[in-house]
Design a protein around this motif. Structure first.
Motif, mmCIF file in Angstrom:
data_model
loop_
_atom_site.group_PDB
_atom_site.id
_atom_site.type_symbol
_atom_site.label_atom_id
_atom_site.label_comp_id
_atom_site.label_asym_id
_atom_site.label_seq_id
_atom_site.Cartn_x
_atom_site.Cartn_y
_atom_site.Cartn_z
ATOM 1 N N VAL A 339 108.982 85.049 11.397
ATOM 2 C CA VAL A 339 110.080 84.115 11.154
ATOM 3 C C VAL A 339 110.345 84.026 9.661
ATOM 4 O O VAL A 339 109.427 83.793 8.874
ATOM 5 C CB VAL A 339 109.721 82.710 11.691
ATOM 6 C CG1 VAL A 339 110.910 81.772 11.545
ATOM 7 C CG2 VAL A 339 109.258 82.785 13.135
ATOM 8 N N ASN A 364 115.050 81.364 12.492
ATOM 9 C CA ASN A 364 114.917 80.261 13.435
ATOM 10 C C ASN A 364 116.275 79.601 13.622
ATOM 11 O O ASN A 364 116.822 79.019 12.691
ATOM 12 C CB ASN A 364 113.897 79.255 12.877
ATOM 13 C CG ASN A 364 113.566 78.188 13.881
ATOM 14 O OD1 ASN A 364 114.375 77.871 14.753
ATOM 15 N ND2 ASN A 364 112.381 77.631 13.753
ATOM 16 N N SER A 366 117.093 76.974 15.017
ATOM 17 C CA SER A 366 117.141 75.519 14.811
ATOM 18 C C SER A 366 117.410 75.188 13.340
ATOM 19 O O SER A 366 117.874 74.102 13.025
ATOM 20 C CB SER A 366 115.821 74.864 15.213
ATOM 21 O OG SER A 366 115.226 75.540 16.270
ATOM 22 N N ASN A 367 117.092 76.119 12.452
ATOM 23 C CA ASN A 367 117.239 75.839 11.019
ATOM 24 C C ASN A 367 118.428 76.538 10.381
ATOM 25 O O ASN A 367 118.913 76.101 9.344
ATOM 26 C CB ASN A 367 115.984 76.282 10.262
ATOM 27 C CG ASN A 367 114.741 75.605 10.776
ATOM 28 O OD1 ASN A 367 114.826 74.560 11.401
ATOM 29 N ND2 ASN A 367 113.595 76.196 10.517
ATOM 30 N N CYS A 379 115.199 84.392 16.332
ATOM 31 C CA CYS A 379 113.857 84.482 16.915
ATOM 32 C C CYS A 379 113.851 83.938 18.341
ATOM 33 O O CYS A 379 114.595 83.013 18.670
ATOM 34 C CB CYS A 379 112.866 83.647 16.113
ATOM 35 S SG CYS A 379 112.709 84.125 14.395
ATOM 36 N N ASP A 380 112.969 84.497 19.160
ATOM 37 C CA ASP A 380 112.648 83.831 20.422
ATOM 38 C C ASP A 380 111.579 82.779 20.132
ATOM 39 O O ASP A 380 111.186 82.572 18.978
ATOM 40 C CB ASP A 380 112.192 84.856 21.470
ATOM 41 C CG ASP A 380 110.896 85.544 21.068
ATOM 42 O OD1 ASP A 380 110.204 85.066 20.137
ATOM 43 O OD2 ASP A 380 110.570 86.581 21.667
ATOM 44 N N LYS A 381 111.053 82.140 21.178
ATOM 45 C CA LYS A 381 110.151 81.024 20.890
ATOM 46 C C LYS A 381 108.781 81.486 20.403
ATOM 47 O O LYS A 381 107.980 80.681 19.939
ATOM 48 C CB LYS A 381 110.033 80.106 22.118
ATOM 49 C CG LYS A 381 109.468 80.740 23.374
ATOM 50 C CD LYS A 381 109.316 79.652 24.428
ATOM 51 C CE LYS A 381 108.623 80.127 25.676
ATOM 52 N NZ LYS A 381 109.478 80.901 26.578
ATOM 53 N N GLY A 383 108.592 83.739 17.977
ATOM 54 C CA GLY A 383 108.787 84.219 16.613
ATOM 55 C C GLY A 383 109.061 85.705 16.528
ATOM 56 O O GLY A 383 108.846 86.316 15.478
HETATM 57 C C1 LIG Z 1 112.098 76.672 14.777
HETATM 58 O O1 LIG Z 1 112.227 75.413 14.157
HETATM 59 C C2 LIG Z 1 111.937 74.310 15.011
HETATM 60 C C3 LIG Z 1 112.279 73.031 14.254
HETATM 61 O O2 LIG Z 1 111.963 73.141 12.893
HETATM 62 C C4 LIG Z 1 110.496 74.389 15.427
HETATM 63 O O3 LIG Z 1 110.206 73.338 16.293
HETATM 64 C C5 LIG Z 1 110.238 75.713 16.140
HETATM 65 O O4 LIG Z 1 108.857 75.861 16.434
HETATM 66 C C6 LIG Z 1 110.667 76.869 15.262
HETATM 67 N N1 LIG Z 1 110.575 78.115 16.021
HETATM 68 C C7 LIG Z 1 109.863 79.173 15.607
HETATM 69 C C8 LIG Z 1 109.862 80.364 16.484
HETATM 70 O O5 LIG Z 1 109.216 79.147 14.558
#
Ligand SMILES: *[C@@H]1O[C@H](CO)[C@@H](O)[C@H](O)[C@H]1NC(C)=O
Ligand SMILES: *[C@@H]1O[C@H](CO)[C@@H](O)[C@H](O)[C@H]1NC(C)=O
Ligand SMILES: *[C@@H]1O[C@H](CO)[C@@H](O)[C@H](O)[C@H]1NC(C)=O
Ligand SMILES: *[C@@H]1O[C@H](CO)[C@@H](O)[C@H](O)[C@H]1NC(C)=O
Ligand SMILES: *[C@@H]1O[C@H](CO)[C@@H](O)[C@H](O)[C@H]1NC(C)=O
Ligand SMILES: *[C@@H]1O[C@H](CO)[C@@H](O)[C@H](O)[C@H]1NC(C)=O
Ligand SMILES: *[C@@H]1O[C@H](CO)[C@@H](O)[C@H](O)[C@H]1NC(C)=O
Ligand SMILES: *[C@@H]1O[C@H](CO)[C@@H](O)[C@H](O)[C@H]1NC(C)=O
Ligand SMILES: *[C@@H]1O[C@H](CO)[C@@H](O)[C@H](O)[C@H]1NC(C)=O
Ligand SMILES: *[C@@H]1O[C@H](CO)[C@@H](O)[C@H](O)[C@H]1NC(C)=O
Ligand SMILES: *[C@@H]1O[C@H](CO)[C@@H](O)[C@H](O)[C@H]1NC(C)=O
Ligand SMILES: *[C@@H]1O[C@H](CO)[C@@H](O)[C@H](O)[C@H]1NC(C)=O
Length: 450
Positions: A339, A364, A366-367, A379-381, A383
């Motif tokens: 990531v 990521n 989410s960011n 990324c998938d969950k 990474g």
């Molecule tokens: C992406 O960011 C979110 C919030 O910051 C976090 O919860 C999540 O684990 C991250 N995903 C990865 C794959 O690092």
């Protein structure tokens, strides 16, 4: 073109139309100030001597009288190099303004301290006698001067502090350059340099502060020992191979290190973190492998980091976000994975940020929004990249040129001026006729409305 009875608005309209149609083609009222001043000393406007001038001094320059003039021997030497010397070269504005000559104030004759030979014509040749009489020079520059190099007289070699050869002197050897031991500044670019390595050239230059040897086809390895007084080292575009030695940390004053475009291998030594004065560093376009060393984070004032186009791997360190002065970060075309640790506020703070061309790197969602066009997949969950990187390879290539945006736009602006003569005539005709129509229209309008 004055039209006194017209309204202000009509004048503005006129101006607009006029400028948009014909200004770029031919300025309506050419001002005499726009003439370009730099005049290269291409060939002598006075009487040039033959290229192989004899040492017998010709009559000194007859021009000025009040303060002392240039040493007649040096005047002869300049003439042999096709420098126009119709007036005293120490005061002649076209020479002084362009830094072609710089003289001291000694009496009875002044002497040259600096000389720049640029855009030489083919018939210029260096002669030993000419160079011998120019031994007072501390700075000597050759720019686009593809004349044959000759051995410099010992006096000249001892006095020179600054030497520049750009696209000049055809071919140099390490031994030839190594004689210039008192240099503080050395620039050799786009000149073939035959040497077994930089050390042959620089080993005895104890006073050197700045060195550029770029696009010189220079072979060998990065020297283990160089003057610790160096603040600027540019060896870009050569054939240097082997590892970057860990003794690089002896360059404790270095501010710019450019080793891009060579064939360096191995890991980046962690001792690079000792270079606390370092601001700009490029190791781009080599074959470096392994991780980005943790010690980079210890360098306090990094501005420009280019590690692109190597085989660096591991994850991208988060510590880059803590670098307050950072403006340029290029990590593209490596083997980084995982990531990417940067958020939008960090990336937007930088003037240049590139991470494309790392197949196992992802961002990521989410960011970061996909609108940032980073050239890597989300990324998938776990990474890992969700899909093969989106088809952004071409946009990545485009952004590679973004460093040069300024010059590009300038050039394209210049290109806009290249219109065929027919287009010019057409533009002027259209512009003028529309103006005439507009005037008639506006006059009629203002009459009928009052
Ligand atoms: C992406 O960011 C979110 C919030 O910051 C976090 O919860 C999540 O684990 C991250 N995903 C990865 C794959 O690092
Ligand atoms: C040499 O010529 C180029 C154009 O060919 C010009 O831009 C440059 O200013 C000239 N250099 C000098 C020092 O006169
Ligand atoms: C001076 O330059 C012009 C054009 O660049 C060239 O035609 C002429 O032959 C040159 N004269 C000498 C003496 O080099
Ligand atoms: C001449 O040299 C001075 C001092 O190095 C520099 O500031 C100036 O820009 C130079 N001028 C030209 C036309 O290169
Ligand atoms: C360097 O300059 C000093 C004087 O400034 C002189 O004595 C010495 O010979 C020079 N060195 C070389 C190798 O020319
Ligand atoms: C470079 O120098 C070496 C040793 O002096 C010589 O054998 C070789 O031919 C030179 N190469 C070129 C391209 O001049
Ligand atoms: C570095 O420069 C200083 C002053 O310019 C000089 O005294 C010193 O000898 C230089 N260091 C080396 C290792 O040459
Ligand atoms: C660079 O050096 C190599 C080996 O000395 C030589 O074969 C090659 O022709 C040189 N390249 C250029 C552009 O001169
Ligand atoms: C390194 O050199 C290359 C080519 O000469 C240049 O494009 C790049 O901007 C330089 N990078 C740095 C950090 O000086
Ligand atoms: C260092 O890098 C910055 C940012 O890319 C650039 O603006 C600056 O001109 C560079 N400085 C030197 C000495 O190359
Ligand atoms: C990075 O590459 C080197 C070889 O170049 C390899 O030994 C190492 O395991 C790699 N590290 C990672 C984290 O992939
Ligand atoms: C971005 O990252 C930096 C450093 O990791 C952090 O200080 C900052 O709060 C983050 N900004 C946002 C908007 O998440």
């Amino acid at each position: 073109m004055e039209e006194p009875p017209l309204l202000l608005t009509s004048l503005l309209l006129l101006l607009l139309i006029f400028s948009s149609t014909s200004f770029s083609a031919s300025p309506p009222a050419p001002s005499p100030t726009s003439s370009h001043s730099p005049v290269p000393p291409k060939n002598s406007s006075s009487s040039p001597l033959s290229p192989s001038a004899s040492p017998s001094p010709s009559s000194p320059s007859p021009s000025s009288s009040s303060s002392s003039t240039l040493d007649p021997k040096q005047l002869t030497a300049l003439q042999s190099l096709n420098i126009p010397t119709s007036r005293d070269p120490c005061t002649q504005p076209s020479l002084v303004r362009n830094n072609i000559t710089l003289c001291d104030n000694s009496k009875p004759f002044r002497h040259l301290l600096a000389l720049k030979l640029a855009n030489c014509s083919d018939d210029v040749a260096l002669s030993f006698t000419a160079l011998k009489s120019l031994s007072t020079l501390q700075s000597l520059q050759f720019l686009k001067c593809p004349i044959a190099p000759i051995r410099f007289p010992a006096d000249l070699a001892a006095n020179l502090r600054s030497f520049t050869a750009v696209a000049s002197l055809r071919r140099l050897t390490g031994v030839w350059l190594a004689r210039l031991q008192n240099l503080t500044d050395l620039t050799v670019s786009n000149v073939q340099v035959n040497a077994s390595g930089p050390f042959v050239i620089l080993g005895n230059m104890k006073k050197l502060r700045s060195v550029t040897i770029s696009y010189a086809n220079l072979s060998g390895s990065f020297p283990r020992h160089m003057s610790p007084n160096l603040t600027y080292v540019d060896f870009s575009g050569n054939r240097l191979r082997g590892r970057i030695p860990s003794s690089i940390n002896r360059l404790e004053n270095i501010q710019t290190l450019n080793l891009s475009g060579n064939a360096l291998t191995g890991e980046i030594p962690s001792t690079i973190g000792d270079l606390i004065s370092l601001r700009n560093v490029s190791l781009a376009s080599n074959s470096l492998s392994g991780p980005v060393p943790e010690s980079f984070s210890a360098i306090p004032h990094l501005v420009h980091i280019d590690l692109s186009s190597n085989q660096l791997n591991g994850t991208i360190p988060r510590y880059f976000t803590g670098m307050k002065t950072l403006k340029y970060l290029n990590l593209a075309n490596n083997n980084f994975r995982g990531v990417m640790p940067f958020n939008a506020s960090f990336i937007s703070r930088l003037a240049v940020f590139k991470v494309g061309g790392n197949d196992f790197l992802c961002y990521n969602r989410s960011n970061l929004s996909s609108k940032m066009k980073l050239g890597i997949a989300p990324c998938d969950k776990h990474g890992f990249p969700m899909s093969p990187p989106p088809a952004r390879d071409s946009s990545e290539d485009d952004s590679n040129d973004s460093d040069y945006d300024d010059t590009d736009t300038e050039e394209s602006n210049h290109k806009d001026h290249h219109h065929g003569p027919n287009k010019v005539v057409l533009g002027v005709a259209i512009g003028l006729s529309s103006i005439v129509f507009l005037i008639i229209f506006l006059v009629l309008l203002s009459k009928c409305c009052r």
